[in-house]
Design a protein around this motif. Structure first.
Motif, mmCIF file in Angstrom:
data_model
loop_
_atom_site.group_PDB
_atom_site.id
_atom_site.type_symbol
_atom_site.label_atom_id
_atom_site.label_comp_id
_atom_site.label_asym_id
_atom_site.label_seq_id
_atom_site.Cartn_x
_atom_site.Cartn_y
_atom_site.Cartn_z
ATOM 1 N N GLN A 43 -0.650 5.059 9.452
ATOM 2 C CA GLN A 43 0.542 5.062 8.600
ATOM 3 C C GLN A 43 0.163 5.424 7.159
ATOM 4 O O GLN A 43 0.824 6.218 6.506
ATOM 5 N N LEU A 44 -0.944 4.811 6.710
ATOM 6 C CA LEU A 44 -1.379 5.089 5.333
ATOM 7 C C LEU A 44 -1.829 6.540 5.184
ATOM 8 O O LEU A 44 -1.506 7.202 4.199
ATOM 9 N N GLU A 45 -2.546 7.023 6.191
ATOM 10 C CA GLU A 45 -3.014 8.410 6.115
ATOM 11 C C GLU A 45 -1.836 9.381 6.020
ATOM 12 O O GLU A 45 -1.854 10.316 5.216
ATOM 13 N N ALA A 46 -0.807 9.107 6.845
ATOM 14 C CA ALA A 46 0.370 9.986 6.825
ATOM 15 C C ALA A 46 1.052 9.925 5.461
ATOM 16 O O ALA A 46 1.452 10.953 4.899
ATOM 17 N N ALA B 294 0.837 -1.211 0.000
ATOM 18 C CA ALA B 294 0.000 0.000 0.000
ATOM 19 C C ALA B 294 0.864 1.250 0.000
ATOM 20 O O ALA B 294 0.605 2.199 -0.747
ATOM 21 N N ILE B 295 1.885 1.265 0.836
ATOM 22 C CA ILE B 295 2.787 2.439 0.898
ATOM 23 C C ILE B 295 3.446 2.665 -0.462
ATOM 24 O O ILE B 295 3.482 3.784 -0.975
ATOM 25 N N LYS C 159 -6.426 5.935 -2.134
ATOM 26 C CA LYS C 159 -7.005 6.221 -0.811
ATOM 27 C C LYS C 159 -8.350 5.487 -0.652
ATOM 28 O O LYS C 159 -8.609 4.855 0.373
ATOM 29 N N VAL C 160 -9.173 5.592 -1.700
ATOM 30 C CA VAL C 160 -10.482 4.921 -1.656
ATOM 31 C C VAL C 160 -10.303 3.417 -1.503
ATOM 32 O O VAL C 160 -10.979 2.769 -0.714
ATOM 33 N N LYS C 161 -9.309 2.906 -2.236
ATOM 34 C CA LYS C 161 -9.080 1.465 -2.225
ATOM 35 C C LYS C 161 -8.798 0.939 -0.809
ATOM 36 O O LYS C 161 -9.264 -0.116 -0.426
ATOM 37 N N TYR C 162 -8.076 1.727 -0.028
ATOM 38 C CA TYR C 162 -7.718 1.270 1.320
ATOM 39 C C TYR C 162 -8.578 1.844 2.421
ATOM 40 O O TYR C 162 -8.959 1.152 3.354
ATOM 41 N N LEU C 163 -8.916 3.122 2.285
ATOM 42 C CA LEU C 163 -9.545 3.798 3.417
ATOM 43 C C LEU C 163 -10.989 4.201 3.137
ATOM 44 O O LEU C 163 -11.659 4.740 4.017
ATOM 45 N N GLY C 164 -11.467 3.973 1.917
ATOM 46 C CA GLY C 164 -12.841 4.345 1.581
ATOM 47 C C GLY C 164 -13.845 3.471 2.338
ATOM 48 O O GLY C 164 -13.465 2.579 3.111
ATOM 49 N N GLU D 232 -2.814 13.538 -8.353
ATOM 50 C CA GLU D 232 -3.717 13.636 -7.206
ATOM 51 C C GLU D 232 -4.926 12.721 -7.393
ATOM 52 O O GLU D 232 -5.423 12.138 -6.438
ATOM 53 N N ALA D 233 -5.396 12.570 -8.649
ATOM 54 C CA ALA D 233 -6.543 11.690 -8.934
ATOM 55 C C ALA D 233 -6.171 10.237 -8.633
ATOM 56 O O ALA D 233 -6.918 9.509 -7.970
ATOM 57 N N ALA D 234 -4.975 9.833 -9.077
ATOM 58 C CA ALA D 234 -4.521 8.466 -8.841
ATOM 59 C C ALA D 234 -4.384 8.215 -7.339
ATOM 60 O O ALA D 234 -4.746 7.154 -6.818
ATOM 61 N N LEU D 235 -3.879 9.236 -6.649
ATOM 62 C CA LEU D 235 -3.694 9.113 -5.203
ATOM 63 C C LEU D 235 -5.042 8.929 -4.523
ATOM 64 O O LEU D 235 -5.185 8.136 -3.592
ATOM 65 N N HIS D 236 -6.047 9.690 -5.021
ATOM 66 C CA HIS D 236 -7.385 9.579 -4.454
ATOM 67 C C HIS D 236 -7.915 8.142 -4.615
ATOM 68 O O HIS D 236 -8.491 7.573 -3.687
ATOM 69 N N GLU D 237 -7.663 7.573 -5.767
ATOM 70 C CA GLU D 237 -8.115 6.187 -6.005
ATOM 71 C C GLU D 237 -7.479 5.220 -5.017
ATOM 72 O O GLU D 237 -8.146 4.333 -4.477
#
Ligand code: PHE
Length: 326
Positions: free
Chosen positions: A58-61, A3-4, A20-25, A13-18
């Motif tokens: 950790q992922l959020e950071a 994940a890291i 984020k959704v994949k792990y934290l959505g 930023e769009a890819a990063l958002h994806e």
């Protein structure tokens, strides 16, 4: 962990958002695991919960860091296209400084102010009356020849000394007083290493009841000590100026701290104000002394400047050496 790595590799930023959704959505992998905690036996729930939360943080950071990095790159790209590189070092603005002569003039006037003198200025363009006649230079007197200058077609002239201000000051003030007059003066000189057509003088005038020659000598002595140190000695030698009687030239014994060379440094003229000058301004029952000297000499000799013209030709290689000299 994967994940890291995924976060750090997100190209936009769009890819990063994806990611984020994949792990934290809402339906993300981490969210999923948290939901499934309740299925675990209570004793395992705590450690698993702590582990998953740590992972989540950790992922959020990592996401925040990646986001900041992407923003920075975007900004840098924008700045690059705008042709502005904010990482360039700034301009070094050249710092100016006061001319050595200005420093000397300031220093000398400070010395006199500390002794209670008022500092006044006078006009550089003068009449014959102020420059000569009221100072007891009769028409056609040979003393005028020692002070040749530049004349306007209307008869006015560039003053040859600061002494005209003696008369101007006395015409507008009542004694007792102590004044000094710094300023530019002009002579029709053959210019060489020690002569310029323009230079600076400082005039002093002290008038009151019972002002004596001893006061004159004392004032010169005080000035010399303030400028050259308490060991300075001064000397008066009789000489002639039409506007003083008796008149003298004065010198300061000066030792060069570097070369050890020493000798009498002739600074200027002095004397007791001539009765004819007092008569010309309508003063009665007072005495006074005056002295005047060239300020260039005061800078040339102590600072070892070999040529007076260095003061005025604006050569920065010379001027820089004396930035903040005093
Ligand atoms: N004005 C004289 C000069 O320029 C100097 C001086 C001033 C002499 C005051 C006596 C008194 O040479």
């Amino acid at each position: 962990m994967d994940a890291i790595a995924e976060i750090e590799a997100a190209p936009s930023e769009a890819a990063l958002h994806e990611v984020k959704v994949k792990y934290l959505g809402k339906k993300g992998l981490i969210t999923q695991q948290l939901k499934e905690l309740s299925l675990l036996p209570p004793d395992e729930r705590r450690t698993a919960g702590a582990r998953i939360n740590a992972l989540k943080q950790q992922l959020e950071a990592a996401i925040e860091a990646r986001k900041a990095a992407l923003e920075r790159t975007a900004l840098e790209r924008q700045l690059a296209t705008e042709g502005l590189d904010v990482t360039l070092p700034g301009y070094q603005f050249p710092v100016g400084g006061l001319h050595l002569l200005t420093q000397v003039i300031n220093r000398v006037t400070e010395v006199f102010k500390s002794m209670g003198y008022e500092v006044v200025m006078g006009p550089e363009l003068e009449t014959d009356d102020y420059n000569f006649k009221l100072l007891n230079f009769p028409d056609e007197h040979p003393a005028r020849d020692t002070q040749d200058t530049f004349f306007m077609t209307d008869g006015r002239l560039l003053r040859t000394h600061t002494s005209p201000m003696q008369v101007r000051y006395m015409q507008t003030h009542r004694p007792p007083f102590k004044v000094v007059v710094p300023g530019k003066v002009f002579r029709n000189e053959a210019v060489d290493a020690t002569h310029e057509a323009m230079f600076h003088q400082l005039e002093a005038l002290v008038v009151g009841e019972r002002v004596t020659m001893a006061d004159l000598k004392g004032a010169i002595e005080e000035m010399a000590k303030a400028l050259f140190g308490t060991a300075a000695r001064t000397r008066l030698l009789p000489t002639y100026f039409p506007f003083v009687e008796p008149g003298a030239e004065f010198s300061v014994w000066w030792q060069n701290p570097k070369s050890g060379k020493e000798g009498w440094l002739e600074l200027g003229g002095c004397g007791m104000v001539h009765p004819n000058v007092f008569k010309a301004v309508g003063y009665e029952g007072v005495t006074g002394f005056a002295f005047g000297f060239g300020l260039e000499r005061l800078a040339l000799i102590p600072y070892g400047i070999p040529d007076i013209r260095y003061f005025y030709n604006g050569d920065l290689r010379v001027l820089r050496q004396f930035r903040g000299a005093l």
